[in-house]
Design an enzyme around this catalytic site. Structure first.
Site, PDB file in Angstrom:
ATOM      1  N   PRO A   1      -2.307  -9.465  20.439  1.00 38.34           N
ATOM      2  CA  PRO A   1      -1.636 -10.699  20.484  1.00 38.34           C
ATOM      3  C   PRO A   1      -0.071 -10.512  20.351  1.00 38.34           C
ATOM      4  O   PRO A   1       0.282  -9.422  20.065  1.00 38.34           O
ATOM      5  CB  PRO A   1      -2.110 -11.554  19.217  1.00 38.34           C
ATOM      6  CG  PRO A   1      -2.281 -10.559  18.262  1.00 38.34           C
ATOM      7  CD  PRO A   1      -3.228  -9.338  19.269  1.00 38.34           C
ATOM      8  N   THR A   2       0.662 -11.761  20.595  1.00 40.25           N
ATOM      9  CA  THR A   2       2.314 -11.438  20.287  1.00 40.25           C
ATOM     10  C   THR A   2       2.783 -11.682  18.829  1.00 40.25           C
ATOM     11  O   THR A   2       3.985 -11.274  18.526  1.00 40.25           O
ATOM     12  CB  THR A   2       2.822 -12.705  21.333  1.00 40.25           C
ATOM     13  OG1 THR A   2       2.333 -13.845  20.788  1.00 40.25           O
ATOM     14  CG2 THR A   2       2.558 -12.586  22.568  1.00 40.25           C
TER      15      THR A   2
ATOM     16  N   GLY B   1      -5.260  -0.397  26.021  1.00 42.40           N
ATOM     17  CA  GLY B   1      -6.229  -1.187  26.472  1.00 42.40           C
ATOM     18  C   GLY B   1      -6.872  -2.101  25.561  1.00 42.40           C
ATOM     19  O   GLY B   1      -7.776  -2.923  25.922  1.00 42.40           O
TER      20      GLY B   1
ATOM     21  N   HIS C   1       0.744  -1.207   0.038  1.00 41.57           N
ATOM     22  CA  HIS C   1      -0.069  -0.136  -0.067  1.00 41.57           C
ATOM     23  C   HIS C   1       0.893   1.136   0.199  1.00 41.57           C
ATOM     24  O   HIS C   1       1.817   1.291   0.385  1.00 41.57           O
ATOM     25  CB  HIS C   1      -1.058   0.141   1.170  1.00 41.57           C
ATOM     26  CG  HIS C   1      -2.045  -0.977   1.103  1.00 41.57           C
ATOM     27  ND1 HIS C   1      -2.528  -1.523   2.356  1.00 41.57           N
ATOM     28  CD2 HIS C   1      -2.364  -1.550   0.237  1.00 41.57           C
ATOM     29  CE1 HIS C   1      -3.504  -2.554   2.083  1.00 41.57           C
ATOM     30  NE2 HIS C   1      -3.488  -2.252   0.729  1.00 41.57           N
TER      31      HIS C   1
END
Length: 608
Positions: free
Chosen positions: A300-301, A296, A273
């Site tokens: 994920p890792t 907050g 992009h």
């Protein structure tokens, strides 16, 4: 920016720059969702008007086509979504024109490469007028079970697999159109599916941002959790970080920013992009993921853990009673297009037309199996082309030369014969070429130029039965039938038709046999004994000589010869030839600027 739901089951769109496949996919999605009305109200094709036929389930419908955006909006005041498939050169201008229409609320711009300055102008206008721009460089968006933009979510099979035919509980927003399809599938595997999904596009300045849509989702009661897929480059994700920190979002947000591999490269990397380009530490995927996590969001890792994280978040909401998973329903079967069903071998269908003379399916057209390039390279003439298209074989050169001679000799016979007269009168009435030509051709028949087939038919029957000229002529007389090919209004036994003499001379020189022509000459000798104008005319000469051509060439069976005569091949020669002259008369009258023809009174017998 809108604060709630963009689409519903009654949303209708105007589609700019007609593209059959994405429109049909929208209509198929409508049917799959059980919509009562098509989601495409009208099509805008600059400079064109009318209708386009498409399918809505099993029913074929006609969608109006308008030449301007203004006309389409006036005709369809309830259509509030503008789907723009214009190229990058005209996408901005047409999108701005749509935004200025009071009925348009959402504009989706599909094109890539829209200039940044133009995009900023669109964003400013939309923002100040409380309208929504999705894109540029977007595939669009979808509300499950209600409405979708263009090619969003791909094929029907993918839509069914992703359970997009009915609403789920998840709101999704990302940049990439391709990855949004992947995420719809991922979300459907571990949740009850999406409620709404948006791909904002991959440009540096999208018309609407990730946070714009997350804030919308937060206000939609049916959306219980949100999933975000960002990418490195730019700072769009930080507006979402701020919204999370300020407590503007009170539903779970599971997010991942792609592009963590960029740090493995020693220099700055431009991904697919325009906006996917790391311009500093804050624009890196790692920094964005950490900022979202700190604000907050559930991050994920790795991307590999994204699916499990979405599932874990969804399952917790179910356990807490905040989500009641949507019950699965069976979507209707989309009727398959006949063309695709035939291609896949599922059905067979009879053809509507049979053609044995030409084929245009390859790299070049073929006449009776002969490629166009070979026709030109081998120096074929008009007679050769006629032999291929009419007789489906390459005739010897003397045969094709004879055909060409017939065409030249019959091309015209002056302005006084009925065909030319009709054409001249029609041309002088101001009619076009085709009308003038046809008016002349319609006079061709038994009394004018149409006796070639009959001459061939009667001469062949008489010769094959062994009738003498006397028996033939007198037998026709008893039946009340004039001998076709015999007789002329001007020519006489002592003033033969030069065209007949030229044809006979050529045939005697080049044809292997002229038995039918000689028989016609014997008939002429007998008829001249009765009246001096009962000469062999050009129809009779061509008819008898064509029989000799067909029989003498050895390339046609008796059955084929009978069929050629019966079908009307020989009259076809006269029609083709005389068309040349009739066209010439049309041009002649136009060139001379002749006025409307009126027949003189003195040439009419007025009687009671």
């Amino acid at each position: 920016m809108a604060t709630g739901q963009l689409f519903s089951r009654t949303t209708q769109a105007l589609f700019y720059n007609y593209k059959q496949l994405p429109i049909q996919r929208m209509l198929d999605f409508d049917f799959l969702c059980g919509r009562e009305t098509p989601s495409v109200a009208g099509i805008i094709n600059p400079g064109a008007e009318g209708f386009q036929k498409l399918f809505f389930g099993q029913e074929e419908i006609a969608i109006p086509v308008h030449s301007t955006i203004e006309a389409a909006c006036t005709a369809h005041p309830t259509a509030d979504v503008f789907i723009n498939f214009a190229s990058f050169r005209s996408a901005a201008a047409s999108s701005l024109a749509a935004l200025k229409q009071p009925t348009i609320r959402v504009v989706a711009i599909i094109a890539e490469g829209v200039p940044v300055a133009d995009t900023k102008q669109l964003i400013a206008y939309a923002s100040s007028n409380n309208k929504v721009v999705i894109g540029p460089a977007t595939v669009g968006g979808i509300q499950a079970g209600a409405f979708k933009i263009g090619d969003t979510a791909g094929t029907i099979d993918n839509i069914v697999q992703c359970k997009l035919y009915r609403p789920g509980s998840v709101g999704f927003v990302g940049k990439s159109g391709g990855m949004s399809n992947e995420m719809y599938n991922t979300i459907a595997r571990v949740t009850d599916g999406i409620y709404e999904g948006i791909a904002i596009g991959g440009d540096v300045f999208p018309g609407s941002t990730l946070s714009d849509h997350i804030l919308r989702f937060n206000n939609i009661p049916q959306v219980k959790m949100m999933v975000v897929l960002g990418e490195l480059g730019g700072r769009d994700e930080y507006s979402l970080v701020e919204a999370l920190k300020e407590g503007k979002v009170n539903k779970p947000v599971v997010a991942w920013v792609c592009g963590t591999c960029a740090r493995l490269f020693k220099s700055e990397v431009q991904f697919g992009h325009a906006g996917a380009k790391s311009g500093g530490d804050m624009e890196s995927a790692q920094a964005k993921n950490q900022a979202l996590r700190d604000a907050g969001a559930v991050v994920p890792t790795s991307y590999e853990a994204f699916e499990a994280t979405i599932k874990e978040t969804f399952d917790k909401l179910v356990e807490q009673g905040k989500i009641t998973p949507v019950k699965e329903v069976m979507p209707p079967q989309i009727p398959e297009d006949l063309s695709s069903a035939i291609k896949s071998g599922k059905v067979r269908a009879s053809t509507h037309i049979i053609s044995t003379i030409s084929d245009d399916r390859g790299e070049e057209p073929c006449y009776a199996g002969v490629p166009m390039s070979s026709i030109i390279e081998q120096g074929y003439g008009v007679g050769d082309v006629i032999s291929l298209l009419w007789f489906k074989r390459s005739l010897p050169r003397y045969c094709t030369h004879f055909i060409e001679i017939c065409i030249m000799l019959c091309a015209d016979h002056g302005p006084c014969v009925s065909g030319a007269h009709n054409t001249i009168v029609t041309a002088r009435a101001g009619k076009d070429l085709v009308s003038s030509l046809v008016s002349g051709l319609l006079t061709i028949g038994p009394r004018f130029g149409g006796a070639i087939d009959d001459a061939a038919r009667y001469f062949k029957d008489a010769y094959d039965r062994g009738l003498t000229p006397y028996e033939f002529v007198e037998g026709m007389k008893k039946k009340g039938i004039r001998v076709p090919g015999i007789g002329h209004r001007i020519k006489r036994g002592d003033n033969r038709d030069k065209r007949v003499e030229l044809l006979q001379r050529f045939a005697r020189t080049h044809f292997p046999s002229v038995k039918y022509m000689e028989y016609a000459v014997q008939v002429e000798t007998y008829t001249l004994s009765k009246a001096n104008n009962l000469v062999l005319n050009v129809d009779g000469a061509i008819g008898s000589l064509f029989l000799d051509l067909l029989a003498g060439s050895g390339m046609f069976s008796k059955q084929e010869i009978d069929e050629i005569v019966e079908i009307g091949y020989l009259n076809g020669l006269f029609v083709l030839a005389r068309s040349i002259g009739l066209i010439g008369h049309t041009f002649d009258q136009k060139r001379l600027k002749q006025p409307l023809y009126r027949h003189p009174w003195e040439d009419v017998l007025y009687t009671k």
